[in-house]
Enzyme design. Structure first.
Site, PDB file in Angstrom:
ATOM      1  N   TYR A  33       0.830  -1.198   0.000  1.00 43.74           N
ATOM      2  CA  TYR A  33       0.000   0.000   0.000  1.00 43.74           C
ATOM      3  C   TYR A  33       0.866   1.249   0.000  1.00 43.74           C
ATOM      4  CZ  TYR A  33       0.866   1.097   4.969  1.00 43.74           C
ATOM      5  OH  TYR A  33       1.448   1.433   6.160  1.00 43.74           O
ATOM      6  N   ARG A  52       8.347   3.916  -4.671  1.00 43.89           N
ATOM      7  CA  ARG A  52       8.371   2.958  -3.561  1.00 43.89           C
ATOM      8  C   ARG A  52       7.360   1.840  -3.794  1.00 43.89           C
ATOM      9  NH1 ARG A  52       7.569   5.216   2.407  1.00 43.89           N
ATOM     10  NH2 ARG A  52       5.449   5.490   1.608  1.00 43.89           N
ATOM     11  N   ARG A 101      -7.834 -21.283  -0.379  1.00 44.50           N
ATOM     12  CA  ARG A 101      -6.871 -20.671   0.534  1.00 44.50           C
ATOM     13  C   ARG A 101      -5.580 -21.488   0.531  1.00 44.50           C
ATOM     14  NH1 ARG A 101      -4.916 -21.066   5.624  1.00 44.50           N
ATOM     15  NH2 ARG A 101      -4.272 -19.118   6.640  1.00 44.50           N
ATOM     16  N   LYS A 149       6.581  -1.939   2.078  1.00 42.46           N
ATOM     17  CA  LYS A 149       5.374  -1.337   2.647  1.00 42.46           C
ATOM     18  C   LYS A 149       4.183  -2.263   2.420  1.00 42.46           C
ATOM     19  CE  LYS A 149       3.212   3.217   3.164  1.00 42.46           C
ATOM     20  NZ  LYS A 149       3.651   3.431   4.563  1.00 42.46           N
ATOM     21  N   GLU A 181      12.191   3.061  14.326  1.00 40.53           N
ATOM     22  CA  GLU A 181      11.341   4.135  13.805  1.00 40.53           C
ATOM     23  C   GLU A 181      10.094   4.240  14.662  1.00 40.53           C
ATOM     24  OE1 GLU A 181      10.306   3.159   9.768  1.00 40.53           O
ATOM     25  OE2 GLU A 181      10.024   1.044  10.233  1.00 40.53           O
ATOM     26  N   LEU A 206      11.248   1.498   7.140  1.00 41.14           N
ATOM     27  CA  LEU A 206      10.639   1.851   5.868  1.00 41.14           C
ATOM     28  C   LEU A 206      11.389   3.029   5.252  1.00 41.14           C
ATOM     29  CD1 LEU A 206       8.098   1.249   4.057  1.00 41.14           C
ATOM     30  CD2 LEU A 206       7.094   3.267   5.140  1.00 41.14           C
TER      31      LEU A 206
END
Length: 284
Positions: A33, A52, A101, A149, A181, A206
């Protein structure tokens, strides 16, 4: 009026935005995302976010099913359809929905799922930018590829929830004795020599788009900025501290584990960097 959501090439009211229960983003957090700030109807640092996004997809072997040009159009249309003057646009791409699944990746014929929606929020004049925030330190229990991310954000949710239970605004994460972070941000300190310090890029953090912009701005302004590891104790003794992200831009940190930074006052340098960042971002 209901907000309009982009879902797989269609713009629909948010109540109609549905995905399969077999979507791998839902079942396995097999998705990436990005969040892009919008100020005065303008996308902030979109190029960095797209780059990114490309990197995240590549690291996961996930096909990026949309071009940069089309994605820009989607963002602009969301801004227009939702009358978004200021806030955020959230974008998520999953590996799609198979009919079962299985842990193995589905065949390439399974289409990715693309979702994007707006969040109306205050970015420029958020109270935290003026008064600063308090944080507490928690152990960094995230997976070992924090540079990608992904939507696997449960550890970050737990950290934020714990911070709020303790009466703090947010959490900073500690790994092997060093700060990595924030729970959803990059973290900076300023020492007594006015040296700005942030952790270097690695798989532990990140690669923040706002983080990189701050580093560039500091260099352009002739400020000393260093990328190195630093401890929690060093942060508590710092002259200033602040977090950065697309959501916050720059928010000063005035307390760590109930210990005041800069006597609990917002520091001059963090406020200066925020003003410069906003000025330059809106002139692009």
């Amino acid at each position: 009026m209901s907000d309009i959501v982009y879902l797989d090439s269609h713009f629909v009211p948010k109540e109609q935005a549905k995905i399969s229960v077999f979507d791998r983003g839902f079942l396995f957090a097999d998705a990436v995302y990005e969040v892009t700030a919008v100020i005065d109807g303008q996308l902030i640092d979109f190029n960095g976010h797209f780059q990114r996004l490309q990197r995240s997809c590549k690291e996961l072997g996930l096909s990026l099913p949309i071009t940069k040009e089309l994605l820009v159009d989607v963002h602009h249309e969301l801004i227009e359809k939702n009358n978004l003057h200021e806030g955020l646009i959230y974008l998520q791409i999953t590996r799609g929905a198979d009919s079962s699944r299985f842990f193995d990746f589905p065949s390439s014929s399974v289409p990715s799922t693309i979702v994007a929606f707006v969040q109306h929020s205050t970015v420029v004049n958020h109270p935290n930018a003026k008064k600063g925030i308090s944080v507490i330190s928690v152990e960094d229990i995230r997976w070992q590829r924090c540079d990608i991310k992904t939507v696997a954000l449960l550890a970050a949710c737990l950290a934020k929830h714990h911070a709020h239970q303790q009466g703090a605004d947010d959490a900073i994460l500690i790994k092997d004795g060093y700060i990595t972070e924030g729970s959803s941000s990059n973290f900076f300190i300023v020492n007594r020599d006015n040296e700005i310090i942030t952790r270097p890029l690695s798989q532990d953090i990140l690669p923040g788009i706002t983080r990189q912009a701050i580093i560039q701005l500091a260099q352009e302004e002739g400020l000393k900025i260093t990328e190195r590891r630093f401890t929690l104790d060093e942060a508590k003794k710092a002259k200033e501290a602040f977090i950065s992200s697309a959501t916050t831009l720059i928010w000063p940190v005035i307390s760590i584990d109930n210990e005041d930074i800069n006597q609990g006052a917002v520091g001059h340098l963090s406020q200066r960097l925020r003003d410069i960042y906003l000025d330059k971002a809106l002139k692009k």
